[in-house]
Design a protein around this motif. Structure first.
Motif, PDB file in Angstrom:
ATOM      1  N   VAL A  64      -7.251   2.296  -3.342  1.00 47.27           N
ATOM      2  CA  VAL A  64      -5.742   1.613  -3.308  1.00 47.27           C
ATOM      3  C   VAL A  64      -6.036   0.208  -2.625  1.00 47.27           C
ATOM      4  CG1 VAL A  64      -3.566   1.489  -2.441  1.00 47.27           C
ATOM      5  CG2 VAL A  64      -4.350   3.639  -3.480  1.00 47.27           C
ATOM      6  N   SER A  65      -5.772  -0.941  -3.450  1.00 45.90           N
ATOM      7  CA  SER A  65      -6.316  -2.225  -2.691  1.00 45.90           C
ATOM      8  C   SER A  65      -5.109  -3.234  -3.134  1.00 45.90           C
ATOM      9  CB  SER A  65      -7.412  -2.561  -3.304  1.00 45.90           C
ATOM     10  OG  SER A  65      -7.833  -3.716  -2.479  1.00 45.90           O
ATOM     11  N   TYR A  66      -5.243  -4.598  -2.579  1.00 51.55           N
ATOM     12  CA  TYR A  66      -4.194  -5.568  -3.119  1.00 51.55           C
ATOM     13  C   TYR A  66      -4.740  -6.173  -4.143  1.00 51.55           C
ATOM     14  CZ  TYR A  66      -7.045  -8.536  -0.125  1.00 51.55           C
ATOM     15  OH  TYR A  66      -8.258  -9.292   0.368  1.00 51.55           O
ATOM     16  N   ALA A  67      -3.655  -6.855  -4.802  1.00 53.62           N
ATOM     17  CA  ALA A  67      -4.005  -7.717  -6.206  1.00 53.62           C
ATOM     18  C   ALA A  67      -5.115  -8.434  -6.607  1.00 53.62           C
ATOM     19  CB  ALA A  67      -2.676  -8.180  -6.794  1.00 53.62           C
ATOM     20  N   VAL A  94     -13.804   6.209 -10.037  1.00 52.28           N
ATOM     21  CA  VAL A  94     -13.221   5.599  -8.959  1.00 52.28           C
ATOM     22  C   VAL A  94     -11.784   5.121  -9.512  1.00 52.28           C
ATOM     23  CG1 VAL A  94     -13.120   3.862  -7.309  1.00 52.28           C
ATOM     24  CG2 VAL A  94     -15.266   5.093  -7.807  1.00 52.28           C
ATOM     25  N   ARG A  95     -10.675   5.908  -9.437  1.00 56.07           N
ATOM     26  CA  ARG A  95      -9.602   5.686  -9.588  1.00 56.07           C
ATOM     27  C   ARG A  95      -9.000   4.200  -8.925  1.00 56.07           C
ATOM     28  NH1 ARG A  95      -9.112   8.393 -14.422  1.00 56.07           N
ATOM     29  NH2 ARG A  95      -9.464  10.635 -14.137  1.00 56.07           N
ATOM     30  N   GLN A  96      -8.210   3.411  -9.593  1.00 55.23           N
ATOM     31  CA  GLN A  96      -7.973   2.227  -9.018  1.00 55.23           C
ATOM     32  C   GLN A  96      -6.307   1.711  -8.890  1.00 55.23           C
ATOM     33  OE1 GLN A  96     -10.984  -0.971 -10.264  1.00 55.23           O
ATOM     34  NE2 GLN A  96     -11.465   1.009 -11.377  1.00 55.23           N
ATOM     35  N   SER A  97      -5.889   1.283  -8.016  1.00 54.32           N
ATOM     36  CA  SER A  97      -4.363   1.001  -8.093  1.00 54.32           C
ATOM     37  C   SER A  97      -4.511  -0.445  -6.977  1.00 54.32           C
ATOM     38  CB  SER A  97      -3.642   2.081  -7.215  1.00 54.32           C
ATOM     39  OG  SER A  97      -2.256   1.366  -7.142  1.00 54.32           O
ATOM     40  N   TYR A  98      -3.674  -1.424  -7.684  1.00 54.72           N
ATOM     41  CA  TYR A  98      -3.682  -2.741  -7.228  1.00 54.72           C
ATOM     42  C   TYR A  98      -2.168  -3.161  -7.193  1.00 54.72           C
ATOM     43  CZ  TYR A  98      -8.470  -2.865  -8.191  1.00 54.72           C
ATOM     44  OH  TYR A  98      -9.789  -2.566  -8.300  1.00 54.72           O
ATOM     45  N   GLY A  99      -2.083  -3.936  -6.310  1.00 59.16           N
ATOM     46  CA  GLY A  99      -0.406  -4.500  -5.969  1.00 59.16           C
ATOM     47  C   GLY A  99      -0.459  -5.237  -4.604  1.00 59.16           C
ATOM     48  N   GLY A 100       0.959  -5.529  -4.342  1.00 59.40           N
ATOM     49  CA  GLY A 100       1.045  -6.092  -3.017  1.00 59.40           C
ATOM     50  C   GLY A 100       0.670  -5.305  -1.942  1.00 59.40           C
ATOM     51  N   SER A 101       0.085  -6.091  -0.895  1.00 59.27           N
ATOM     52  CA  SER A 101      -0.519  -5.088   0.121  1.00 59.27           C
ATOM     53  C   SER A 101       0.549  -4.284   0.893  1.00 59.27           C
ATOM     54  CB  SER A 101      -1.325  -6.015   1.083  1.00 59.27           C
ATOM     55  OG  SER A 101      -1.563  -5.309   2.095  1.00 59.27           O
ATOM     56  N   GLY A 102       1.725  -4.804   1.065  1.00 53.66           N
ATOM     57  CA  GLY A 102       2.611  -4.282   1.693  1.00 53.66           C
ATOM     58  C   GLY A 102       3.368  -3.074   0.808  1.00 53.66           C
ATOM     59  N   LEU A 112       0.937   8.291  -2.430  1.00 50.81           N
ATOM     60  CA  LEU A 112       0.011   8.008  -3.216  1.00 50.81           C
ATOM     61  C   LEU A 112      -1.269   8.444  -2.541  1.00 50.81           C
ATOM     62  CD1 LEU A 112      -1.342   6.833  -5.640  1.00 50.81           C
ATOM     63  CD2 LEU A 112      -0.933   4.370  -4.329  1.00 50.81           C
ATOM     64  N   GLU A 113      -2.026   9.431  -3.121  1.00 54.29           N
ATOM     65  CA  GLU A 113      -3.195   9.887  -2.251  1.00 54.29           C
ATOM     66  C   GLU A 113      -4.557   9.204  -2.465  1.00 54.29           C
ATOM     67  OE1 GLU A 113      -3.556  14.155  -3.081  1.00 54.29           O
ATOM     68  OE2 GLU A 113      -1.500  14.582  -2.512  1.00 54.29           O
ATOM     69  N   ALA A 114      -4.443   8.064  -1.867  1.00 55.92           N
ATOM     70  CA  ALA A 114      -5.824   7.024  -1.792  1.00 55.92           C
ATOM     71  C   ALA A 114      -6.703   7.764  -0.881  1.00 55.92           C
ATOM     72  CB  ALA A 114      -5.341   5.867  -1.178  1.00 55.92           C
ATOM     73  N   ASP A 115      -7.834   7.877  -1.168  1.00 54.73           N
ATOM     74  CA  ASP A 115      -9.053   8.234  -0.552  1.00 54.73           C
ATOM     75  C   ASP A 115      -9.787   6.984   0.290  1.00 54.73           C
ATOM     76  OD1 ASP A 115     -10.077  10.931  -1.622  1.00 54.73           O
ATOM     77  OD2 ASP A 115      -9.388   9.739  -3.364  1.00 54.73           O
ATOM     78  N   VAL A 116      -9.435   5.764  -0.166  1.00 59.13           N
ATOM     79  CA  VAL A 116     -10.008   4.458   0.417  1.00 59.13           C
ATOM     80  C   VAL A 116      -8.769   3.751   0.265  1.00 59.13           C
ATOM     81  CG1 VAL A 116     -11.845   2.773   0.187  1.00 59.13           C
ATOM     82  CG2 VAL A 116     -12.382   4.994  -0.126  1.00 59.13           C
ATOM     83  N   VAL A 117      -8.490   2.826   1.297  1.00 57.61           N
ATOM     84  CA  VAL A 117      -7.666   1.893   1.200  1.00 57.61           C
ATOM     85  C   VAL A 117      -8.508   0.416   1.890  1.00 57.61           C
ATOM     86  CG1 VAL A 117      -5.299   2.824   1.476  1.00 57.61           C
ATOM     87  CG2 VAL A 117      -6.835   2.233   3.501  1.00 57.61           C
ATOM     88  N   ALA A 118      -8.022  -0.937   0.924  1.00 52.92           N
ATOM     89  CA  ALA A 118      -8.776  -2.194   1.258  1.00 52.92           C
ATOM     90  C   ALA A 118      -7.446  -3.009   0.998  1.00 52.92           C
ATOM     91  CB  ALA A 118      -9.799  -2.359   0.076  1.00 52.92           C
ATOM     92  N   LEU A 119      -6.691  -3.317   2.314  1.00 47.09           N
ATOM     93  CA  LEU A 119      -5.505  -3.867   2.555  1.00 47.09           C
ATOM     94  C   LEU A 119      -5.696  -5.315   2.698  1.00 47.09           C
ATOM     95  CD1 LEU A 119      -3.435  -1.060   3.409  1.00 47.09           C
ATOM     96  CD2 LEU A 119      -3.520  -1.849   1.125  1.00 47.09           C
ATOM     97  N   ALA A 120      -4.710  -6.146   2.758  1.00 44.70           N
ATOM     98  CA  ALA A 120      -4.791  -7.526   2.961  1.00 44.70           C
ATOM     99  C   ALA A 120      -4.819  -7.751   4.521  1.00 44.70           C
ATOM    100  CB  ALA A 120      -3.630  -8.522   2.409  1.00 44.70           C
TER     101      ALA A 120
END
Length: 365
Positions: A64-67, A94-102, A112-120
């Motif tokens: 799960v990351s930012y856009a 690797v499933r991926q989800s992108y959007g605004g960090s907040g 949302l069951e993220a294994d890894v988060v890469a946020l802003a």
């Protein structure tokens, strides 16, 4: 977009069956594939750093990351998948989800069951930690205090820069129309605000001077959207404003994709926009994916991955790659961090909480 991890349940043979197998000289492993061992048995010792690999089964993790990171991860993920297959003999999805960090932060906290988060920003990762999903000390789990990308604030102007906007002081001039997102609701806009503040406070000025400058700049703000995406739409699509405060990497990527007809300047005094990565401990232990999730996060710091980040406009944190690409980026003579402003907890309370400095600036107090 919401992704749900598909999960399979496996039932261990009964104790009676196990006894018969042992009597016959067979172990349970003769019938069962090997899976992550962190919670296989209540009596087993939990090893948070080890995952047994099934050579003939796929493993799935969710990032799960930012856009604006999407373009880089689309190149990085296949490299990691190939490396894992080559070294471990196992397929990774690797499933991926992108959007605004907040928004992504709230989604992970809400299920949302993220294994890894890469946020802003680390403040968002801290919120997930405070929700009990990430263990304290995650910053020390990876190189560079887990900061995986860097950027700075750029001043994006209309093509040819007709208003001659070159640096921070130009933003306070009469007649300059500015677009930036609202720092009360946007993580990216908080970086913009801190860059403005630090342009004075970290460049020889005092806090009174910094506040006066930021106050004047926000008098020139003509639209204050809720997030960076709406801010970009206001500038690009609606033609509002003479200058957009934006991430340098987003300006570079948009230009590469032919989406803009703009110019930009990078002030030599700037803030390091540091974006972290972290394993979501509660979820990887639930999914049995700790080993692959940790390997993936560590791969992001390798030269191979950092080159992909650099290609889409991020400033590398890997020193080797930073030297390779240094000519691509304008030189920053005075670079400071949010830590130089007291850290995110201090900055949030001082500037962005209800009744704090930003609210006072907006209300004229």
């Amino acid at each position: 977009m919401t992704h749900k991890e598909s999960q399979k349940s496996f039932t261990l043979p009964s104790l009676q069956t196990s006894a018969l197998l042992l009597a016959a000289g067979l172990g349970i492993s003769a019938l069962l594939p090997v899976y992550a061992a962190s919670k296989v048995s209540q009596t087993a010792s939990v090893n948070q750093k080890t995952q047994l690999i099934s050579q003939n089964k796929k493993v799935e993790i969710t990032l799960v990351s930012y856009a604006v990171t999407k373009a880089a991860y689309e190149k990085i993920i296949p490299q990691f998948v190939a490396k894992w297959k080559r070294e471990k003999g196992q397929d990774v999805i690797v499933r991926q989800s992108y959007g605004g960090s907040g928004s992504q932060t709230r989604a992970v906290i809400d299920g949302l069951e993220a294994d890894v988060v890469a946020l802003a920003l680390a403040l968002d990762t801290k919120k997930i930690e405070q929700a009990g999903l990430i263990q304290a000390g995650w910053e020390k789990e990876n190189p560079n205090n887990s900061i995986v990308t860097r950027s700075v604030v750029a001043l994006e102007t209309r093509a040819g820069n007709p208003k001659k906007i070159k640096t921070w002081s130009d933003l306070a001039k009469p007649g300059v129309k500015i677009v930036t997102a609202n720092p009360k609701t946007s993580g990216g806009a908080r970086w913009n605000f801190l860059a403005l503040w630090g342009a004075i406070a970290k460049n020889g000025g005092n806090e009174t001077q910094a506040r006066n400058f930021v106050t004047q700049v926000f008098k020139n703000v003509v639209v204050l959207p809720k997030d960076a995406r709406e801010s970009s739409d206001a500038f690009y699509k609606k033609g509002q404003g003479d200058v957009l405060l934006n991430y340098e990497n987003e300006v570079i990527l948009a230009a590469q994709q032919g989406k803009t007809d703009t110019s930009y300047e990078v002030p030599a005094t700037n803030i390091s926009i540091d974006a972290p990565v972290a394993v979501v401990d509660k979820n990887v232990d639930k999914h049995g994916t700790r080993a692959v999730a940790e390997a993936f996060t560590k791969f992001l710091f390798t030269a191979e991955a950092q080159r992909e980040f650099a290609k889409v406009g991020f400033r590398p944190v890997n020193s080797t790659v930073a030297k390779e690409v240094q000519s691509r980026f304008p030189k920053i003579s005075r670079l400071y961090t949010v830590g130089d402003l007291g850290g995110w907890n201090t900055a949030q309370k001082k500037f962005f909480d209800d009744g704090a400095i930003f609210d006072k600036i907006q209300s004229g107090r």
